[in-house]
Write a protein that holds these residues in place. Structure first.
Motif, PDB file in Angstrom:
ATOM      1  N   SER A 159       3.921  -1.828  -6.101  1.00 24.35           N
ATOM      2  CA  SER A 159       3.687  -3.161  -4.922  1.00 24.35           C
ATOM      3  C   SER A 159       3.609  -4.573  -5.713  1.00 24.35           C
ATOM      4  O   SER A 159       3.841  -5.599  -5.371  1.00 24.35           O
ATOM      5  CB  SER A 159       2.373  -2.668  -4.221  1.00 24.35           C
TER       6      SER A 159
ATOM      7  N   LEU B 170      -4.504  -4.866  -1.678  1.00 30.47           N
ATOM      8  CA  LEU B 170      -5.188  -3.617  -0.937  1.00 30.47           C
ATOM      9  C   LEU B 170      -5.344  -2.322  -1.831  1.00 30.47           C
ATOM     10  O   LEU B 170      -6.242  -1.645  -1.732  1.00 30.47           O
ATOM     11  CB  LEU B 170      -4.370  -3.502   0.410  1.00 30.47           C
TER      12      LEU B 170
ATOM     13  N   PRO C  31       6.390  -0.285   1.996  1.00 30.55           N
ATOM     14  CA  PRO C  31       6.145  -1.742   2.859  1.00 30.55           C
ATOM     15  C   PRO C  31       5.342  -2.832   1.808  1.00 30.55           C
ATOM     16  O   PRO C  31       4.476  -2.424   0.967  1.00 30.55           O
ATOM     17  CB  PRO C  31       5.068  -1.433   3.943  1.00 30.55           C
TER      18      PRO C  31
ATOM     19  N   THR D   4       3.942  -5.437   2.807  1.00 32.85           N
ATOM     20  CA  THR D   4       2.702  -5.969   3.520  1.00 32.85           C
ATOM     21  C   THR D   4       1.997  -5.107   4.372  1.00 32.85           C
ATOM     22  O   THR D   4       2.856  -3.960   4.911  1.00 32.85           O
ATOM     23  CB  THR D   4       2.872  -7.323   4.331  1.00 32.85           C
ATOM     24  N   ILE D   5       0.705  -5.086   4.821  1.00 37.19           N
ATOM     25  CA  ILE D   5       0.117  -4.348   5.868  1.00 37.19           C
ATOM     26  C   ILE D   5      -0.464  -5.518   6.860  1.00 37.19           C
ATOM     27  O   ILE D   5      -1.347  -6.287   6.009  1.00 37.19           O
ATOM     28  CB  ILE D   5      -0.559  -3.516   5.213  1.00 37.19           C
ATOM     29  N   THR D   6      -0.177  -5.407   7.881  1.00 37.55           N
ATOM     30  CA  THR D   6      -0.757  -6.467   8.947  1.00 37.55           C
ATOM     31  C   THR D   6      -0.651  -7.866   8.343  1.00 37.55           C
ATOM     32  O   THR D   6      -1.748  -8.713   8.495  1.00 37.55           O
ATOM     33  CB  THR D   6      -2.173  -5.984   9.158  1.00 37.55           C
TER      34      THR D   6
ATOM     35  N   LEU E 214       0.528  -5.617  -0.044  1.00 36.29           N
ATOM     36  CA  LEU E 214       0.066  -4.432  -0.209  1.00 36.29           C
ATOM     37  C   LEU E 214      -0.560  -4.282  -1.466  1.00 36.29           C
ATOM     38  O   LEU E 214      -1.607  -3.440  -1.651  1.00 36.29           O
ATOM     39  CB  LEU E 214       1.370  -3.590   0.099  1.00 36.29           C
TER      40      LEU E 214
END
Length: 181
Positions: free
Chosen positions: A63, A13, A2, A4-6, A10
């Motif tokens: 990422s 993070l 993915p 992005t996360i929320t 990424l």
């Protein structure tokens, strides 16, 4: 993977996990190499931190590639950060291998010390003499080589993670500074 996360990219993070774990692993490896008490107590924990950090480096670089594609090319700051980051896996992997070798040699030396009696029995048959003898083994040389390799790679990894992080921070904050003016 993915991107992005929320809603957050990424890359930053994952990078923060690497930026925390890799210096901890570097410092732990350095201390393990020069301080046997730390090696006995925290050596395998240091190996685990180095292993997790090494596993996360490719995730951070992939990422980062995804984030770069999303931002578009042509930024020399991003290019410099990417150039430095492409070497991070080799430093992390080297540190992991060195500290693992150090701990394996340490364990072998501990097992050897546990099986040695440490007493010489003279040919006169008068019983054991309380004089400790040390056998020169390849384990001593291996421990020195492993410790030197660990120190070198710990310092090199620490310096390189700083360089990569500095280039990444400059990329973000010089851009932010332009927008604040």
């Amino acid at each position: 993977m993915p991107e992005t996360i929320t809603g957050l990219p990424l890359h930053p993070l994952v990078v923060h996990f690497v930026v925390v774990l890799l210096p901890i692993a570097s410092l732990g490896a350095l201390l393990c190499a020069v301080w046997p008490a730390v090696r006995r107590r925290f050596g395998w924990l240091t190996v685990a931190a180095a292993a997790v950090a090494t596993a996360l480096v490719p995730v951070a670089t992939m990422s980062g590639d995804n984030l770069k594609q999303g931002l578009g090319g042509g930024n020399p700051l991003i290019d410099r950060h990417e150039e430095l980051a492409s070497l991070m896996l080799w430093w992390a992997l080297g540190l992991f291998v060195a500290v693992t070798a150090l701990m394996l040699v340490h364990n072998a030396a501990q097992r050897r010390a546990a099986t040695d009696t440490g007493f010489d029995e003279p040919g006169g048959g008068g019983g054991p003499v309380a004089t400790e003898t040390r056998r020169s083994t390849g384990l001593s040389v291996a421990m020195i080589v492993a410790a030197l390799a660990t120190v070198g790679l710990a310092v090199g990894t620490g310096v390189h993670i700083y360089r990569v992080g500095d280039a990444g921070a400059r990329t973000v904050w010089e851009d932010v500074g332009k927008n604040l003016k």
